[in-house]
Design a protein around this motif. Structure first.
Motif, PDB file in Angstrom:
ATOM      1  N   PRO A 182      98.118  74.936 -13.132  1.00 41.14           N
ATOM      2  CA  PRO A 182      96.919  74.112 -13.317  1.00 41.14           C
ATOM      3  C   PRO A 182      96.127  74.040 -11.997  1.00 41.14           C
ATOM      4  O   PRO A 182      96.704  73.754 -10.944  1.00 41.14           O
ATOM      5  N   HIS A 183      94.865  74.327 -12.064  1.00 40.83           N
ATOM      6  CA  HIS A 183      94.040  74.344 -10.852  1.00 40.83           C
ATOM      7  C   HIS A 183      92.578  74.163 -11.220  1.00 40.83           C
ATOM      8  O   HIS A 183      92.193  74.343 -12.373  1.00 40.83           O
ATOM      9  N   ARG A 184      91.801  73.827 -10.230  1.00 39.72           N
ATOM     10  CA  ARG A 184      90.346  73.893 -10.353  1.00 39.72           C
ATOM     11  C   ARG A 184      89.910  75.046  -9.458  1.00 39.72           C
ATOM     12  O   ARG A 184      90.471  75.215  -8.351  1.00 39.72           O
ATOM     13  N   ASP A 185      88.916  75.814  -9.866  1.00 40.20           N
ATOM     14  CA  ASP A 185      88.425  76.870  -8.975  1.00 40.20           C
ATOM     15  C   ASP A 185      87.827  76.261  -7.711  1.00 40.20           C
ATOM     16  O   ASP A 185      87.781  76.911  -6.665  1.00 40.20           O
ATOM     17  N   THR A 186      87.409  74.994  -7.797  1.00 37.71           N
ATOM     18  CA  THR A 186      86.850  74.345  -6.604  1.00 37.71           C
ATOM     19  C   THR A 186      87.932  74.036  -5.563  1.00 37.71           C
ATOM     20  O   THR A 186      87.604  73.714  -4.431  1.00 37.71           O
ATOM     21  N   LEU A 224      90.000  71.348 -14.634  1.00 33.63           N
ATOM     22  CA  LEU A 224      91.405  71.707 -14.415  1.00 33.63           C
ATOM     23  C   LEU A 224      91.831  72.601 -15.583  1.00 33.63           C
ATOM     24  O   LEU A 224      91.680  72.216 -16.756  1.00 33.63           O
ATOM     25  N   HIS A 225      92.350  73.776 -15.262  1.00 28.63           N
ATOM     26  CA  HIS A 225      92.744  74.713 -16.316  1.00 28.63           C
ATOM     27  C   HIS A 225      93.955  75.520 -15.860  1.00 28.63           C
ATOM     28  O   HIS A 225      94.279  75.550 -14.666  1.00 28.63           O
ATOM     29  N   SER A 226      94.627  76.156 -16.810  1.00 25.69           N
ATOM     30  CA  SER A 226      95.850  76.890 -16.475  1.00 25.69           C
ATOM     31  C   SER A 226      96.045  78.055 -17.436  1.00 25.69           C
ATOM     32  O   SER A 226      95.440  78.090 -18.519  1.00 25.69           O
TER      33      SER A 226
HETATM   34 FE   LIG Z   1      90.559  79.492 -12.557  1.00 20.28          FE
END
Ligand SMILES: [Fe+2]
Length: 308
Positions: free
Chosen positions: A125-129, A225-227
């Motif tokens: 799980p992460h944000r590109d930011t 937030l996506h994974s």
């Molecule tokens: Fe991403």
């Protein structure tokens, strides 16, 4: 936060909604289908005589990594890939004079026990930011073959407004370019690259997954937030993604809210103008400098772009 399907919103209205956390989903179009077809030709040529979606059953993982190490850069830097993005942006009502994109990535999600690190990294799980993307960045994502909920990506919408304690303050984009990305193919069994991650267990629920046909396109903010969903489908997923920023928003420094990103550096030098593939104006990029740019190292992708 809404999900818009085949919306007729113009680009300005859409960007405003995206910065508020909405997601846009579009049915396949002539340009996205052309891009899928072009990509499938490259993928199938690379893996011939094997079925690319079942290649994990047929070849050792080291061989697969070797094939991907040639296939992915070839796809990323192919002039046709950039031209197809132009067509997609036009179909979606973007002003090519003001819309800048970065080179497209070809992602592969293999069944998890085969390969999920390095060149086929399964994103936590992460944000590109957290990875130095600006808050006006919009992500475009589409599957190249049909997908199912067990081999795509997931959004974790509660964290649009709820911060996640994370290690993004240790991440500097130029440092990453210098050390890690060139080594992606070497991380076969285990990923040793230092990536910004959540430092607490992430509430993965509620989550939603958007399942489209091949060539169906999803747009979402880089702050979401996506994974990567652990692939239990038995079939490898191939997808394309690229990112855009709009010049007006770059100048105005507007975009999604920052609730927990603390990385340094900026990806602003990676984007290419929709008309002629030139970079953003230097003084616009300079608005995003934070003192670490003296260490600037171009991303391997943008270096190769400039050469081709
Ligand atoms: Fe991403």
């Amino acid at each position: 936060m809404n999900i818009y399907h085949d919306s007729r919103h113009d680009d300005a209205a859409r960007r405003s909604q995206l910065y508020d956390g909405s997601v846009y989903v579009y049915s396949p179009t002539p340009a996205t289908l052309k891009f899928c077809e072009f990509t499938r030709e490259l993928v199938e040529e690379a893996f011939r005589p094997h079925d690319p979606r079942k290649v994990q059953n047929d070849i050792p993982v080291e061989k697969c990594v070797e094939i991907l190490s040639t296939l992915k850069p070839h796809f990323i830097h192919h002039r046709r890939s950039k031209e197809l993005i132009q067509d997609i942006l036009l179909e979606r009502g973007c002003d090519l004079e003001k819309t800048y994109f970065d080179v497209p990535r070809l992602r592969t999600a293999f069944p998890a026990d085969y390969l999920s690190s390095g060149i086929a990294y399964a994103f936590h799980p992460h944000r590109d930011t957290w990875y130095s993307a600006p808050f006006s960045q919009i992500n475009w994502w589409m599957p190249v073959y049909g997908v199912c909920p067990e081999n795509i990506m997931a959004f974790h919408p509660r964290h649009w407004t709820e911060p996640v304690k994370n290690s993004s303050s240790d991440y500097n984009y130029y440092e990453w370019n210098r050390t890690s990305r060139l080594n992606a193919a070497q991380n076969v069994k285990e990923d040793k690259r230092i990536q910004p991650k959540a430092q607490v267990p992430v509430e993965m629920e509620p989550q939603f997954r958007i399942v489209t046909e091949a060539g169906g396109m999803m747009l979402f903010s880089a702050a979401h937030l996506h994974s990567t969903v652990p692939n239990t489908s038995g079939l490898t997923r191939y997808s394309i993604d690229f990112r855009t920023v709009h010049l007006d928003d770059v100048w105005q420094k507007c975009g999604a809210p920052n609730i927990d990103s603390a990385c340094t550096g900026t990806t602003m030098k990676d984007y290419l103008r929709g008309t002629d593939f030139t970079h953003l104006p230097d003084d616009a990029v300079a608005l995003y400098f934070d003192g670490t740019e003296s260490e600037f190292t171009a991303s391997p992708s943008s270096v190769q772009t400039a050469r081709t």
